[in-house]
Design a protein around this motif. Structure first.
Motif, short mmCIF file in Angstrom:
data_model
loop_
_atom_site.label_atom_id
_atom_site.label_comp_id
_atom_site.label_asym_id
_atom_site.label_seq_id
_atom_site.Cartn_x
_atom_site.Cartn_y
_atom_site.Cartn_z
N GLN A 1 0.63 -1.25 -0.06
CA GLN A 1 0.13 0.20 0.02
C GLN A 1 0.93 1.30 -0.13
OE1 GLN A 1 -2.95 0.01 3.21
NE2 GLN A 1 -3.65 2.16 2.71
N VAL A 2 0.74 2.36 -1.10
CA VAL A 2 1.40 3.37 -1.05
C VAL A 2 1.04 4.27 0.04
CG1 VAL A 2 1.83 5.24 -2.30
CG2 VAL A 2 1.56 3.04 -3.56
N GLN A 3 2.19 5.01 0.65
CA GLN A 3 1.62 5.98 1.50
C GLN A 3 2.85 7.01 1.62
OE1 GLN A 3 1.59 4.67 6.06
NE2 GLN A 3 0.61 6.75 6.24
N LEU A 4 2.53 8.29 1.32
CA LEU A 4 3.40 9.27 1.12
C LEU A 4 3.44 10.24 2.37
CD1 LEU A 4 2.62 10.46 -2.55
CD2 LEU A 4 4.20 8.51 -1.66
N VAL A 5 4.43 10.39 2.79
CA VAL A 5 4.71 11.24 4.01
C VAL A 5 5.53 12.37 4.14
CG1 VAL A 5 5.04 11.27 6.66
CG2 VAL A 5 4.02 9.16 5.67
N GLU A 6 5.04 13.51 4.26
CA GLU A 6 5.85 14.58 3.84
C GLU A 6 6.56 15.11 5.13
OE1 GLU A 6 2.50 15.88 0.95
OE2 GLU A 6 2.47 15.22 2.98
N SER A 7 7.62 15.95 5.11
CA SER A 7 7.99 16.53 6.24
C SER A 7 9.10 17.89 5.74
CB SER A 7 8.69 15.70 7.03
OG SER A 7 9.90 15.25 6.52
N GLY A 8 9.35 18.78 6.54
CA GLY A 8 10.23 19.66 6.31
C GLY A 8 9.44 21.03 6.03
N GLY A 9 8.59 21.42 6.18
CA GLY A 9 8.00 22.72 5.95
C GLY A 9 8.18 23.72 7.13
N GLY A 10 7.94 24.74 6.97
CA GLY A 10 8.13 25.90 8.13
C GLY A 10 7.89 27.24 7.62
N LEU A 11 8.54 27.92 8.53
CA LEU A 11 8.43 29.56 8.18
C LEU A 11 9.99 30.05 7.95
CD1 LEU A 11 7.18 32.22 8.26
CD2 LEU A 11 7.64 32.47 10.63
N VAL A 12 10.26 30.59 6.92
CA VAL A 12 11.73 31.14 6.43
C VAL A 12 11.35 32.68 5.98
CG1 VAL A 12 11.35 29.98 4.24
CG2 VAL A 12 13.77 30.36 5.17
N GLN A 13 12.33 33.38 5.91
CA GLN A 13 12.51 34.71 5.56
C GLN A 13 12.75 34.58 3.89
OE1 GLN A 13 15.27 37.05 7.80
NE2 GLN A 13 13.60 37.79 9.19
N ALA A 14 12.27 35.62 3.07
CA ALA A 14 12.67 35.70 1.74
C ALA A 14 14.18 35.68 1.75
CB ALA A 14 12.28 37.02 1.11
N GLY A 15 14.60 34.60 0.49
CA GLY A 15 15.81 34.57 0.18
C GLY A 15 16.51 33.26 0.84
N GLY A 16 15.78 32.93 1.76
CA GLY A 16 16.21 31.58 2.76
C GLY A 16 15.94 30.35 1.70
N SER A 17 16.22 29.04 2.58
CA SER A 17 16.09 27.96 2.12
C SER A 17 15.34 26.96 3.11
CB SER A 17 17.38 27.13 1.81
OG SER A 17 18.23 28.07 0.88
N LEU A 18 14.71 25.95 2.30
CA LEU A 18 14.07 24.89 2.88
C LEU A 18 14.25 23.61 2.19
CD1 LEU A 18 10.57 26.32 4.37
CD2 LEU A 18 12.60 25.57 5.74
N ARG A 19 14.12 22.30 2.90
CA ARG A 19 14.22 21.08 2.37
C ARG A 19 13.09 20.52 2.76
NH1 ARG A 19 18.76 16.29 1.96
NH2 ARG A 19 17.66 15.91 4.36
N LEU A 20 12.15 19.96 1.66
CA LEU A 20 11.07 19.10 1.84
C LEU A 20 11.55 17.73 1.76
CD1 LEU A 20 8.09 21.16 0.40
CD2 LEU A 20 9.13 21.33 2.72
N SER A 21 10.84 16.75 2.42
CA SER A 21 11.21 15.28 2.17
C SER A 21 9.74 14.61 1.92
CB SER A 21 11.93 14.78 3.50
OG SER A 21 12.98 15.11 3.71
N CYS A 22 9.69 13.57 1.27
CA CYS A 22 8.64 12.68 1.04
C CYS A 22 8.95 11.40 0.87
CB CYS A 22 7.97 13.06 -0.31
SG CYS A 22 6.19 12.36 -0.74
N ALA A 23 8.77 10.63 2.08
CA ALA A 23 9.11 9.05 2.13
C ALA A 23 7.76 8.40 1.47
CB ALA A 23 9.12 8.89 3.48
N GLN A 114 -0.09 14.38 2.74
CA GLN A 114 -1.02 15.07 3.66
C GLN A 114 -0.74 16.58 3.49
OE1 GLN A 114 1.46 13.55 5.05
NE2 GLN A 114 2.48 15.05 6.27
N GLY A 115 0.53 16.86 3.04
CA GLY A 115 0.75 18.27 2.67
C GLY A 115 1.56 18.97 4.12
N THR A 116 2.20 19.76 3.82
CA THR A 116 3.25 20.57 4.66
C THR A 116 3.34 21.82 4.28
OG1 THR A 116 5.28 20.60 5.80
CG2 THR A 116 5.51 20.06 3.42
#
Length: 122
Positions: A1-23, A114-116
């Protein structure tokens, strides 16, 4: 059974970086293309980027080319979205999705996470 789980969202200032993950707990041919969509309040869900597990080929929306990078780790069954030079207009809920063949249309994807939330402040 396929299950996708995201992580890594958040609050960042313009010009910054984030990394999202999906398992992906049930990776099969039916999930060969895995990627990211996003949806801002009042707007339709839009394509961001997708990668093929089998070929490694990547596709990007014009709005994120040169700033976002999608990658995959087969050992972890995980897809990443590295987001650099973030802009306030990148603010949205980011969803991981998968299907067997390439598409940039969200209505053609079979599996969803589920979205982040990603929020970029100015």
């Amino acid at each position: 059974q396929v299950q996708l789980v995201e992580s890594g969202g958040g609050l960042v200032q313009a010009g910054g970086s984030l990394r999202l993950s999906c398992a992906n707990s049930g990776r099969t041919l039916s999930t060969d293309y895995m990627g990211w969509f996003r949806q801002a309040p009042g707007l339709e869900r839009e394509f961001v980027a997708v990668v093929s597990w089998s070929t490694g080929r990547t596709y990007y929306a014009d709005s994120v080319k040169g700033r976002f990078t999608i990658s995959r780790d087969g050992a972890k069954n995980t897809v990443y979205l590295q987001m650099n030079s973030l802009k306030p207009e990148d603010t949205a809920v980011y969803y991981c999705a998968a299907r067997r063949f390439y598409s940039s249309r969200p209505d053609e994807y079979d599996y969803w996470g589920q979205g982040t939330q990603v929020t970029v402040s100015s």
